[in-house]
Motif scaffolding. Sequence first.
Motif, PDB file in Angstrom:
ATOM      1  N   GLU A   1       2.366  -4.266  -6.054  1.00  0.00           N
ATOM      2  CA  GLU A   1       1.645  -3.767  -7.238  1.00  0.00           C
ATOM      3  C   GLU A   1       2.541  -2.815  -8.020  1.00  0.00           C
TER       4      GLU A   1
ATOM      5  N   LYS B   1      -7.502   1.315  -9.713  1.00  0.00           N
ATOM      6  CA  LYS B   1      -7.077   1.654  -8.344  1.00  0.00           C
ATOM      7  C   LYS B   1      -6.109   0.600  -7.806  1.00  0.00           C
ATOM      8  N   TYR B   2      -5.428   0.965  -6.755  1.00  0.00           N
ATOM      9  CA  TYR B   2      -4.587  -0.022  -6.074  1.00  0.00           C
ATOM     10  C   TYR B   2      -5.488  -1.023  -5.365  1.00  0.00           C
ATOM     11  N   ALA B   3      -5.051  -2.302  -5.383  1.00  0.00           N
ATOM     12  CA  ALA B   3      -5.821  -3.321  -4.684  1.00  0.00           C
ATOM     13  C   ALA B   3      -5.675  -3.112  -3.176  1.00  0.00           C
ATOM     14  N   TYR B   4      -4.488  -2.683  -2.775  1.00  0.00           N
ATOM     15  CA  TYR B   4      -4.236  -2.441  -1.356  1.00  0.00           C
ATOM     16  C   TYR B   4      -3.496  -1.121  -1.228  1.00  0.00           C
ATOM     17  N   ASN B   5      -4.089  -0.183  -0.518  1.00  0.00           N
ATOM     18  CA  ASN B   5      -3.517   1.151  -0.434  1.00  0.00           C
ATOM     19  C   ASN B   5      -3.542   1.649   1.002  1.00  0.00           C
ATOM     20  N   ARG B   6      -2.412   2.135   1.468  1.00  0.00           N
ATOM     21  CA  ARG B   6      -2.354   2.667   2.837  1.00  0.00           C
ATOM     22  C   ARG B   6      -2.140   4.181   2.779  1.00  0.00           C
ATOM     23  N   ALA B   7      -3.117   4.873   2.207  1.00  0.00           N
ATOM     24  CA  ALA B   7      -2.986   6.327   2.018  1.00  0.00           C
ATOM     25  C   ALA B   7      -2.855   7.049   3.354  1.00  0.00           C
TER      26      ALA B   7
ATOM     27  N   GLY C   1       0.781  -1.229   0.000  1.00  0.00           N
ATOM     28  CA  GLY C   1       0.000   0.000   0.000  1.00  0.00           C
ATOM     29  C   GLY C   1       0.811   1.275   0.000  1.00  0.00           C
TER      30      GLY C   1
END
Lengths: 248, 227
Positions: free
Chosen positions: A100, B92-98, A72
Motif C-alpha cells: 500500500e 485507513k490501511y487495508a492491512y496494518n500490523r501496528a 502492514g
Amino acid sequence: MKFNLKVWRQKNAKADGRLVDYTIDNINVDMSFLEMVDVLNDELIRKGEDPIAFDHDCREGICGMCSMYIDGRAHGPHHAATTCQLYMRTFKDGDTIYVEPFKAKAFPIIKDLAVDRSAFDRIIAAGGFVSVNTGQAQDANSLPVEKEAAEKAMDAAACIGCGACVAACPNSAAMLFVSAKISQLAMLPQGGPERKNRAIKMVEQMDAEGFGNCTNIGACEAECPKEIKLTNIARMNREYLAATIIDE
Amino acid sequence: MAYTALFKSSIGKKLLMGLTGLFLITFLLVHASINAMIWFQDGGVTFNKWAHFMGSNLIIRTMEWGLFFGLILHVVDGLMLYAQNRAARPVKYAYNRAGDNSSWYSRSMALLGTLILLFLILHLAHFWVKTRITGIEKYGLDTENQENLFAVMQEVFRSGLVVAIYVAGCFSLFWHLLHGFKSAFQSLGLNHVKYNETIAVIGIAFSIIVPFVFAMMPISMHFGLVR
Ligand code: SF4
Ligand code: FES
C-alpha cells in the motif's frame, strides 16, 4: 520464488483506491522489493496494462523516496531499512504480500503507491535560512563544536525525509521528522542565531499541513530507517516551549 | 507569542495533556492514600475523620474545583486530539500490523480514557454527589459521632456488579497510566539517559500499585474483609 501480491491501485488523489491481486513467479531471492515490482511492471506493460506507479531514486537507502507500506509496516518487516533495502529472501515462497502507499491526509496519493510528500519540503522551507559568514575562508577550528553535540546533530541529520514515521504513526504525526530537522541545527553553533524562530516556524508549518498530533506512541522510532530517536521529539518540545513560553 | 497560539499547536496540546495528566496523578496518590485508611479495621473511624476533613476544609474544597477544571481540560484536550488524529488519516490501511511497533494501550489512550470517564461518572454518583450534595445523614454516625462515609462504601459495594465495574475501571486506569505516566515526561521535554530509567520504573510501579490499591477497596468491602 512465487508471490501473491495485493497492491493498492488508485488513479489519482480524488479517486477511490482498492487492492488488486497479482501473482508473480520466478523471483530471485536476492532481488530487492523494488526490483520485484519492476519485474511485475514489465509483465503488466507487455500485457498492455497500466504499470504500478511507485517512487524510487537512489535504490541504496539514502534518498528516502521509496515509500511503500508492505505487509502492514512502513518499508516492510525489516528494522531500520528502506523499501529498496528490503530483499525478497525476507519472505517465504508463496507468501501473500500487501503493498500500500503511505497513507496520511498530509501525503495525498499521486497515483497507486506514489504519494506527494512536498509537505515535508514546505516544513523545511518554513525553517528559513542559516546565517553564515561570507568573505575569507575561516580557519577550520574557529568554531569549536563539542564532540557529543556534533555526534547527536549528525545522528539527527541522518533523517532522509522518507515519511515512514508519518506512515507508521497511528496519528499520522510528523514529529519525528520535524524534530530531527530542528535538532540537527539546534545543537550546532551554526544553527544558533535563528534557533528560536526556526522552531516556531517549522512547528507551525507542520500543524498547518494537517499532520496528526503526537501522543508518544513510538511507532515512528521503531520504523525509522535511520533510527532517529524519540529524544529528538523531546528536544523539539523543549526548543518550541523555550521559544514560545520563555521568550516574549 | 500568544498563549492561545501555543495551546492550539500540536506541542502545546501535548504539553497541556502532560501537565493535566501529572496533576491528576498527584490527585490519585492523595485519594488512594486517604482511602487506604479503610483498612485500619476500626469501623472506619480514622477514614471518616479524614473524609470529613477533605470535605469541609476550605482550601481543599477550593482545590476540588481546580481538580475538576484539570480533569475537564484533560478530557477535552484528549477528545480533540483523538478527533484530529482520526482526521489526519482519512483512508485507513487495508492491512496494518501496528502491534509490531507499538503497544496496544499506547494506541488506545482515548478508549481507555473514555472507559475511565464513564467509570468516574458512576463513581461520582456513588460518593461525591452523596457527600457533597444530597448528604449522607441517613447512613447514621460512626462510633465517634462522625458522618459515616464508611457505611456508604459498605452499602455501595454490597453489589457484586458494582465491584466488577470498579475493578474494570481500575484495569483501564492501569493501562492508561502505563502509557500516560512516562508519556507526560516526554511531552514536557524530559527525556534523558540520566533519568529515563527512573521515570520508567516509577511509572510502572505507580501504574500497578495505585490501581491495585483502588481495586482492593471494593473487593475487601464486598467480602467483608474490613470491619
Ligand atoms: S525521521 Fe526517520 S522515518 Fe521520519 S522521515 Fe526521517 S528518516 Fe524517515
Ligand atoms: S530508493 Fe532511495 S532510499 Fe530507497
